[in-house]
Motif scaffolding. Structure first.
Motif, PDB file in Angstrom:
ATOM      1  N   HIS A 254       5.903  -7.225   1.734  1.00 38.64           N
ATOM      2  CA  HIS A 254       5.689  -5.937   1.058  1.00 38.64           C
ATOM      3  C   HIS A 254       4.968  -6.134  -0.268  1.00 38.64           C
ATOM      4  CE1 HIS A 254       7.982  -2.953   3.551  1.00 38.64           C
ATOM      5  NE2 HIS A 254       8.404  -4.088   4.078  1.00 38.64           N
ATOM      6  N   ALA A 255       5.226  -7.246  -0.955  1.00 42.25           N
ATOM      7  CA  ALA A 255       4.522  -7.518  -2.210  1.00 42.25           C
ATOM      8  C   ALA A 255       3.034  -7.757  -1.983  1.00 42.25           C
ATOM      9  CB  ALA A 255       5.146  -8.722  -2.904  1.00 42.25           C
ATOM     10  N   SER A 256       2.668  -8.153  -0.770  1.00 43.68           N
ATOM     11  CA  SER A 256       1.258  -8.356  -0.414  1.00 43.68           C
ATOM     12  C   SER A 256       0.607  -7.080   0.107  1.00 43.68           C
ATOM     13  CB  SER A 256       1.148  -9.466   0.641  1.00 43.68           C
ATOM     14  OG  SER A 256       1.639 -10.688   0.157  1.00 43.68           O
ATOM     15  N   ASN A 257       1.315  -5.956  -0.005  1.00 40.31           N
ATOM     16  CA  ASN A 257       0.862  -4.648   0.471  1.00 40.31           C
ATOM     17  C   ASN A 257       0.942  -4.540   1.984  1.00 40.31           C
ATOM     18  OD1 ASN A 257       0.068  -2.014  -0.217  1.00 40.31           O
ATOM     19  ND2 ASN A 257      -2.085  -2.450   0.225  1.00 40.31           N
ATOM     20  N   GLY A 258       1.748  -5.417   2.607  1.00 37.98           N
ATOM     21  CA  GLY A 258       1.981  -5.304   4.041  1.00 37.98           C
ATOM     22  C   GLY A 258       3.197  -4.448   4.321  1.00 37.98           C
ATOM     23  N   TRP A 259       3.531  -4.316   5.583  1.00 35.00           N
ATOM     24  CA  TRP A 259       4.706  -3.543   5.975  1.00 35.00           C
ATOM     25  C   TRP A 259       5.330  -4.213   7.199  1.00 35.00           C
ATOM     26  CZ3 TRP A 259      -0.280  -2.310   7.024  1.00 35.00           C
ATOM     27  CH2 TRP A 259      -0.624  -2.031   8.347  1.00 35.00           C
ATOM     28  N   GLN A 358      -3.057  -8.503  -0.589  1.00 33.12           N
ATOM     29  CA  GLN A 358      -3.188  -9.472  -1.675  1.00 33.12           C
ATOM     30  C   GLN A 358      -2.334 -10.696  -1.355  1.00 33.12           C
ATOM     31  OE1 GLN A 358      -2.313  -8.017  -5.587  1.00 33.12           O
ATOM     32  NE2 GLN A 358      -3.023  -9.874  -6.600  1.00 33.12           N
ATOM     33  N   GLY A 359      -2.999 -11.826  -1.180  1.00 30.14           N
ATOM     34  CA  GLY A 359      -2.278 -13.033  -0.804  1.00 30.14           C
ATOM     35  C   GLY A 359      -2.016 -13.084   0.691  1.00 30.14           C
ATOM     36  N   ASP A 360      -1.215 -14.050   1.095  1.00 29.96           N
ATOM     37  CA  ASP A 360      -0.941 -14.263   2.517  1.00 29.96           C
ATOM     38  C   ASP A 360       0.114 -13.297   3.034  1.00 29.96           C
ATOM     39  OD1 ASP A 360      -2.681 -16.444   2.824  1.00 29.96           O
ATOM     40  OD2 ASP A 360      -1.167 -17.872   2.142  1.00 29.96           O
ATOM     41  N   LEU A 361      -0.155 -12.715   4.197  1.00 31.99           N
ATOM     42  CA  LEU A 361       0.893 -12.007   4.930  1.00 31.99           C
ATOM     43  C   LEU A 361       1.756 -13.006   5.707  1.00 31.99           C
ATOM     44  CD1 LEU A 361      -1.142  -8.996   6.347  1.00 31.99           C
ATOM     45  CD2 LEU A 361       0.622  -8.891   4.583  1.00 31.99           C
ATOM     46  N   VAL A 362       1.119 -14.063   6.179  1.00 32.92           N
ATOM     47  CA  VAL A 362       1.792 -15.143   6.911  1.00 32.92           C
ATOM     48  C   VAL A 362       1.487 -16.448   6.195  1.00 32.92           C
ATOM     49  CG1 VAL A 362       1.911 -16.404   9.092  1.00 32.92           C
ATOM     50  CG2 VAL A 362       1.630 -13.923   9.104  1.00 32.92           C
TER      51      VAL A 362
END
Length: 449
Positions: A254-259, A358-362
């Motif tokens: 979530h900090a990387s703007n993922g969900w 922003q940054g890695d999701l994985v």
């Protein structure tokens, strides 16, 4: 149909990387098309087994199986290195000779692939070469056990990072359009301890027996688990699982703007009269008492968390579409200021999402767990590694209980035990490939026996 592999090399590749089933390397030109490397269900399942003297006081028996299950193809692979000194070509390297004189090591790796088998094949085929290079780059080879575990963690981390980097770059080289990824569960048996590193959702458990029931009770208060029927036996999960639902992993995503999303999967077991365990079923059914009697009527529901509605693991090798290092920056200025990148078009973006991350999701960072192999009051029995195709239908306690029953009460070999366990997973409704590695330890000292 199953065939038993015989040992010819100082290491063994299995699953979709088995040289008896796959006649080429994943790097060969004929493997560039995504469908070219499939290991179809029609291929035989090879059960590997061996026995080596790990030290003057201990012998290890190893068995491994990689079963396609109900899937159309097998995307799992494994690497077994029972004698690391023999497998690494280091004879002329003075530094590495010193390492082998002071450390006895075996290495076991399990790769659970997804979206194709290329990542699992590449990792299993190249892990040992990269491991050797990273080992040679170390400045010192400590002799103390505590330091040797730190050395192995460092080498493992660098190896997995390099394999991930090289594979992600390979995915778009030479006309390739690979999208696959893989988990990586590694176990080094070294200096009387297990050094377990994990990337993804495969798991490892260890089982041991205590001298007295009180010893088992004491260890249970220290985080070990008791088994069903033996008051002296204990077990423990020795790997950390990385899935999008884990609190810290979810926060990072979530900090990387993922969900994250959650899917419901219903596992439908086979009717008991269709089980193909034969007479061996009688050694399993009583252990579950009345539970299995209800399996014909009850379906087991699993909830699977996914990153951005797609990927079910939060750490892996490959999966370049979820990693910032392999994305084209929006501009040179933004590339130097931050790690912002535009998400791939296939993601089901929710309304209002700006399609930026922003940054890695994985990530590819392994987590480690070092466990001494028994002690004065306990004796190591076995280590079991498996992909989620097994854990989806059997809890660790179930697995330990069934494996102990087959190994010690029925006196089955590790090979037969691994084969039956994979069959049991299919019978219970596993919808994935099933890969299992069993490392059985036999102690030669009277007090351990």
């Amino acid at each position: 149909k199953k065939r038993v592999a015989t040992k010819q090399l100082p290491f063994q590749l299995g699953g979709c990387a088995d040289p008896l089933l796959m006649k080429n390397s994943v790097l060969d030109a004929e493997c560039i098309p995504r469908s070219a490397t499939k290991l179809l269900r029609q291929q035989p399942t090879i059960v590997y087994e061996s026995q080596v003297h790990a030290s003057s006081s201990m012998t290890i028996q190893t068995a491994a199986i990689s079963e396609c299950g109900i899937r159309d193809s097998n995307e799992d692979a494994y690497l077994l290195v029972e004698n690391l000194s023999s497998a690494l070509s280091m004879a002329d390297n003075e530094k590495n000779q010193a390492f082998h004189k002071t450390h006895s090591a075996s290495l076991f790796c399990l790769f659970d692939g997804h979206l194709g088998n290329q990542a699992a094949r590449y990792a299993s085929e190249h892990f040992l070469d990269v491991f050797q290079k990273k080992l040679e780059q170390q400045n010192e080879f400590p002799q103390a056990t505590v330091d040797s575990s730190k050395l192995m963690e460092t080498v493992m981390t660098h190896t997995l990072t390099q394999v991930d980097h090289d594979f992600c770059n390979l995915c778009v080289a030479g006309g390739r359009q690979w999208e696959s990824g893989t988990t990586a569960l590694t176990v080094a048996l070294m200096d009387g301890q297990y050094i377990v590193g994990n990337v993804g959702d495969s798991r490892a458990i260890t089982s041991r027996v205590c001298k007295t029931s009180k010893d088992a009770e004491d260890l249970a208060r220290q985080g070990w688990n008791r088994t069903w029927r033996d008051s002296k036996s204990i077990w423990k999960e020795v790997s950390h699982v990385h899935c999008p639902s884990r609190k810290d992993e979810k926060a990072r995503i979530h900090a990387s703007n993922g969900w994250t999303t959650k899917d419901k999967t219903v596992l439908i077991p086979q009717s008991r009269d269709r089980w193909n365990l034969g007479d061996d079923a009688r050694d399993v059914v009583p252990m579950f008492e009345g539970i299995l009697d209800q399996w014909d009527q009850i379906n087991r529901t699993n909830f699977v968390s996914r990153i951005c509605g797609e990927l079910a693991v939060s750490r892996s090798l490959g999966d370049r579409d979820y990693k910032v290092s392999f994305q084209k920056p929006l501009s040179q200025q933004e590339a130097t200021r931050s790690e912002i990148w535009e998400g791939p078009c296939f993601l089901p973006f929710p309304p209002g999402h700006n399609q930026m991350f922003q940054g890695d999701l994985v990530t590819n960072t392994p987590e480690f767990c070092t466990i001494p192999m028994g002690g004065d009051d306990t004796c190591e029995e076995f280590l079991l590694m498996a992909c989620d195709g097994l854990w989806d239908v059997l809890d660790p306690l179930d697995v330990v209980s069934v494996v102990r029953q087959w190994l010690f009460n029925c006196q089955y070999s590790p090979k037969k035990t691994a084969r039956l366990l994979s069959k049991l997973a299919v019978c219970l409704g596993s919808s994935d490939n099933i890969t299992i590695i069993i490392v059985l330890t036999e102690h030669h000292t009277p007090q351990m026996n």
